[in-house]
Each structure stands twice: as structure tokens, then as C-alpha cells.
Motif scaffolding. Structure first.
Motif, PDB file in Angstrom:
ATOM      1  N   GLN A 185      25.430  -0.681  11.463  1.00 53.67           N
ATOM      2  CA  GLN A 185      24.932   0.837  10.024  1.00 53.67           C
ATOM      3  C   GLN A 185      24.485   0.546   8.872  1.00 53.67           C
ATOM      4  N   ASP A 186      23.143   0.266   7.962  1.00 55.47           N
ATOM      5  CA  ASP A 186      22.850  -0.346   6.416  1.00 55.47           C
ATOM      6  C   ASP A 186      21.694   1.036   5.810  1.00 55.47           C
ATOM      7  N   LYS A 187      21.953   0.302   4.701  1.00 55.99           N
ATOM      8  CA  LYS A 187      20.765   1.243   4.326  1.00 55.99           C
ATOM      9  C   LYS A 187      19.126   1.255   4.577  1.00 55.99           C
ATOM     10  N   GLY A 188      19.050  -0.006   5.429  1.00 49.52           N
ATOM     11  CA  GLY A 188      17.316   0.389   5.586  1.00 49.52           C
ATOM     12  C   GLY A 188      17.883   1.030   7.060  1.00 49.52           C
ATOM     13  N   MET A 189      18.614   1.624   7.884  1.00 47.93           N
ATOM     14  CA  MET A 189      18.990   2.872   8.924  1.00 47.93           C
ATOM     15  C   MET A 189      18.884   4.215   8.507  1.00 47.93           C
ATOM     16  N   VAL A 190      19.454   4.034   7.064  1.00 49.11           N
ATOM     17  CA  VAL A 190      19.508   5.315   6.982  1.00 49.11           C
ATOM     18  C   VAL A 190      17.823   5.871   6.264  1.00 49.11           C
ATOM     19  N   ILE A 191      17.245   4.572   5.899  1.00 51.18           N
ATOM     20  CA  ILE A 191      15.795   4.925   5.464  1.00 51.18           C
ATOM     21  C   ILE A 191      15.021   5.454   6.352  1.00 51.18           C
ATOM     22  N   THR A 192      14.843   4.369   7.835  1.00 57.90           N
ATOM     23  CA  THR A 192      14.013   4.414   8.997  1.00 57.90           C
ATOM     24  C   THR A 192      14.528   5.975   9.488  1.00 57.90           C
ATOM     25  N   LEU A 217      10.397   1.256   4.254  1.00 60.96           N
ATOM     26  CA  LEU A 217       9.530   1.402   4.512  1.00 60.96           C
ATOM     27  C   LEU A 217       7.725   0.835   4.392  1.00 60.96           C
ATOM     28  N   ARG A 218       8.076  -0.334   4.339  1.00 59.97           N
ATOM     29  CA  ARG A 218       7.491  -1.328   4.905  1.00 59.97           C
ATOM     30  C   ARG A 218       7.163  -1.243   5.720  1.00 59.97           C
ATOM     31  N   ALA A 219       7.958  -1.271   6.617  1.00 62.53           N
ATOM     32  CA  ALA A 219       7.663  -0.418   8.304  1.00 62.53           C
ATOM     33  C   ALA A 219       7.269   0.785   8.668  1.00 62.53           C
ATOM     34  N   ARG A 220       7.289   1.327   8.472  1.00 63.84           N
ATOM     35  CA  ARG A 220       7.060   2.626   8.419  1.00 63.84           C
ATOM     36  C   ARG A 220       5.463   3.026   7.318  1.00 63.84           C
ATOM     37  N   GLY A 229       5.102   4.658   0.628  1.00 65.68           N
ATOM     38  CA  GLY A 229       6.670   4.503   0.499  1.00 65.68           C
ATOM     39  C   GLY A 229       6.129   3.415  -0.196  1.00 65.68           C
ATOM     40  N   MET A 230       7.522   3.227  -2.156  1.00 66.12           N
ATOM     41  CA  MET A 230       7.638   2.732  -3.661  1.00 66.12           C
ATOM     42  C   MET A 230       9.061   2.470  -3.575  1.00 66.12           C
ATOM     43  N   ALA A 231       8.770   0.841  -3.170  1.00 68.60           N
ATOM     44  CA  ALA A 231      10.140  -0.197  -3.389  1.00 68.60           C
ATOM     45  C   ALA A 231      10.588   0.022  -4.763  1.00 68.60           C
ATOM     46  N   VAL A 232      11.785   0.239  -5.392  1.00 66.38           N
ATOM     47  CA  VAL A 232      11.467   0.519  -6.971  1.00 66.38           C
ATOM     48  C   VAL A 232      13.258  -0.273  -7.221  1.00 66.38           C
ATOM     49  N   ALA A 233      13.018  -1.489  -8.483  1.00 66.54           N
ATOM     50  CA  ALA A 233      13.731  -2.429  -7.945  1.00 66.54           C
ATOM     51  C   ALA A 233      15.008  -1.920  -9.320  1.00 66.54           C
TER      52      ALA A 233
END
Length: 268
Positions: A185-192, A217-220, A229-233
Motif C-alpha cells: 500500500q502506498d500513495k501511488g496506489m491510492v491515486i491509481t 497521474l502519468r500512468a493514467r 493530471g497536474m502534479a504540484v510540488a
């Protein structure tokens, strides 16, 4: 506010907001907590959302399909600061816990680790002692060495020994080492999972674990060209370079996040 745009994305934050507003009913916003909605603090229990964040998240939740906080913190901690937000979902412990529509749901595979983690937290306090802060999270234990960075190697060594002895996973963060159950379980799985039916999604993060969310987001986008998808740091002097290099946009601080969202909401 510094911006870094990928060629396949709108050329500016304004264009990203415009695209989001056009698909508001199909948009999800995801946020990390520490370092994004709250400044990083020496004492993890003293973290608080910056001024205006609860209000702007509440407004945002009324304009888009979904707003969620995805954090390493347990749901109980997040609830103390966002209990008034009825329409904001809370993912605690990287998604091992979920607060949705008035209920906490825990991954069944992690439930048996509550007592072992409680014992591990007690062992950590005895072995490491202050100023290392031991944060017991019910299903995880975080070892914070922010107050004494010179002890990083000692904390890391102790955590690795415990992980090997008890079959646990290690998660590293900003001056913290965390011991977690051996549950996938990780954050990537939550977003997927969270963007499966979305047309647009934003994720705001500041640490290495958030890069997996950016990757989701990139994978989707790779399998659905219509998805945006917008990735914000959020900038920091610890993990900021790595996280910003993986993002579309970089904001200066949690306070800048609140201002950015407030300005963006005016575009709807």
C-alpha cells in the motif's frame, strides 16, 4: 511561485485551471498533509493547517467531484484538524486507513499489527530516547530525528534492524524513518484507484513518497489521452529538488498552496 511545465500539459497554471474548470464535475484534488497543508514542525503533534486551508478545501469540495487528503498520518490525527469538512475524504497511513462518509475503513491485512506496533514504539522510546521523537500511529511507528539530525545514522540503523527482525517495511521521509506493516500500500496506489473514473486530477506533495502519486497521474495519462493530471510540488530544502523535478508546477510553501487554491477557485 516557480513553474515547470511538461510539453503535453497546458503552458501555464492559468491554462491548467481553465481546463480543470471545464471538467470540474470529473475532477479530483489530492493533497499530502505535512509540508503541503501544514508546515513541517519539530514536534509532529504540533502540526496545524496553515490559515485558510480548511475553508478553501471546503469551498473546493463544493466545486469539484472529490477532494481528499492522502497522508502518512493516521486518520484520527487528520480528523482533529478537518472534522468539520464533511465532503473531504481522508486517507491515513498511505491508504491503510480511509475516512469516507463518516466511517474509518482499515485494510484487513494491517489490522493484526496494532499491538506489535505499540510494543515497537515503546522499544523505540527506550532505545533511542529524546530528542528523537517516536510517533506511534496505531499501525505504524515513525522515528523523527529533526531535533537532532546528527543521529540520523543511528535511527536508520535501529529501524533497519527492527524491520529485518519483525518483517516490516521501511518508509523514509523528511528527517524521519517509518516502520510499516508488510502490506502492499502506498500513495501511488491510492491515486491509481482514485483517478480510475476521473477526467482530471491534481496531486500536491512535498516528499519522496509523493512521487509515486505523481507517477500514478502519468500512468493514467499514458493509457487515457483525454485524462489530465497536474502534479504540484511544494518547495523545501530537504527533498524539494527531487520532488520538483517530477512535478509540473512548484509552489513555495503551504501558505502559497492556500493562496494558489483561493485564486484558482475564482476561475470556476
Amino acid at each position: 511561485m516557480a513553474e515547470t511545465e511538461r510539453p503535453t500539459h497546458p503552458v501555464s497554471a492559468d491554462d491548467a485551471w481553465a481546463r480543470t474548470a471545464r471538467d470540474a464535475s470529473g475532477t479530483t484534488f489530492f493533497f499530502d498533509f505535512d509540508g503541503v497543508l501544514s508546515p513541517i514542525t519539530e514536534d509532529p503533534e504540533s502540526s496545524r493547517p496553515v490559515a485558510g486551508i480548511p475553508e478553501v478545501l471546503d469551498r473546493l469540495a463544493g466545486r469539484v467531484a472529490r477532494v481528499a487528503i492522502v497522508s502518512a498520518r493516521p486518520v484520527t490525527f487528520l480528523r482533529t484538524h478537518f472534522a468539520s469538512l464533511a465532503h473531504v475524504d481522508l486517507f491515513g497511513l498511505y491508504g491503510l486507513e480511509v475516512w469516507h462518509e463518516g466511517q474509518v475503513v482499515t485494510k484487513p491485512a494491517a489490522l493484526s499489527y496494532e499491538k506489535p506496533m505499540e510494543r515497537l514504539a515503546a522499544a523505540a522510546r527506550a532505545a533511542l530516547q529524546r530528542p528523537v521523537e517516536v510517533e506511534y500511529k496505531r499501525l505504524a511507528v515513525a522515528l523523527h530525528y529533526r531535533k537532532d539530525p546528527a543521529r540520523a545514522a543511528q535511527v536508520e540503523k535501529w529501524a533497519l534492524e527492527q524491520a529485518e527482525e519483525h518483517g516490516l517495511l521501511i518508509q523514509r521521509g523528511r528527517m524521519v524513518v517509518e516502520l510499516k506493516p508488510p502490506v502492499d500500500q502506498d500513495k501511488g496506489m491510492v491515486i491509481t484507484e482514485g483517478v480510475r473514473d476521473a477526467g482530471c486530477a491534481w496531486y500536491f506533495g512535498d516528499d519522496m513518497s509523493d512521487i509515486k502519486a505523481f507517477d500514478a497521474l502519468r500512468a493514467r495519462e499514458a493509457v487515457d489521452p483525454a485524462f489530465f493530471g497536474m502534479a504540484v510540488a511544494v518547495a523545501n530544502n530537504e527533498t524539494g529538488a527531487e520532488v520538483s523535478s517530477a512535478a509540473d508546477l512548484t509552489l513555495d510553501s503551504p501558505t502559497a498552496v492556500a493562496k494558489f487554491l483561493t485564486a484558482g477557485l475564482d476561475r470556476f
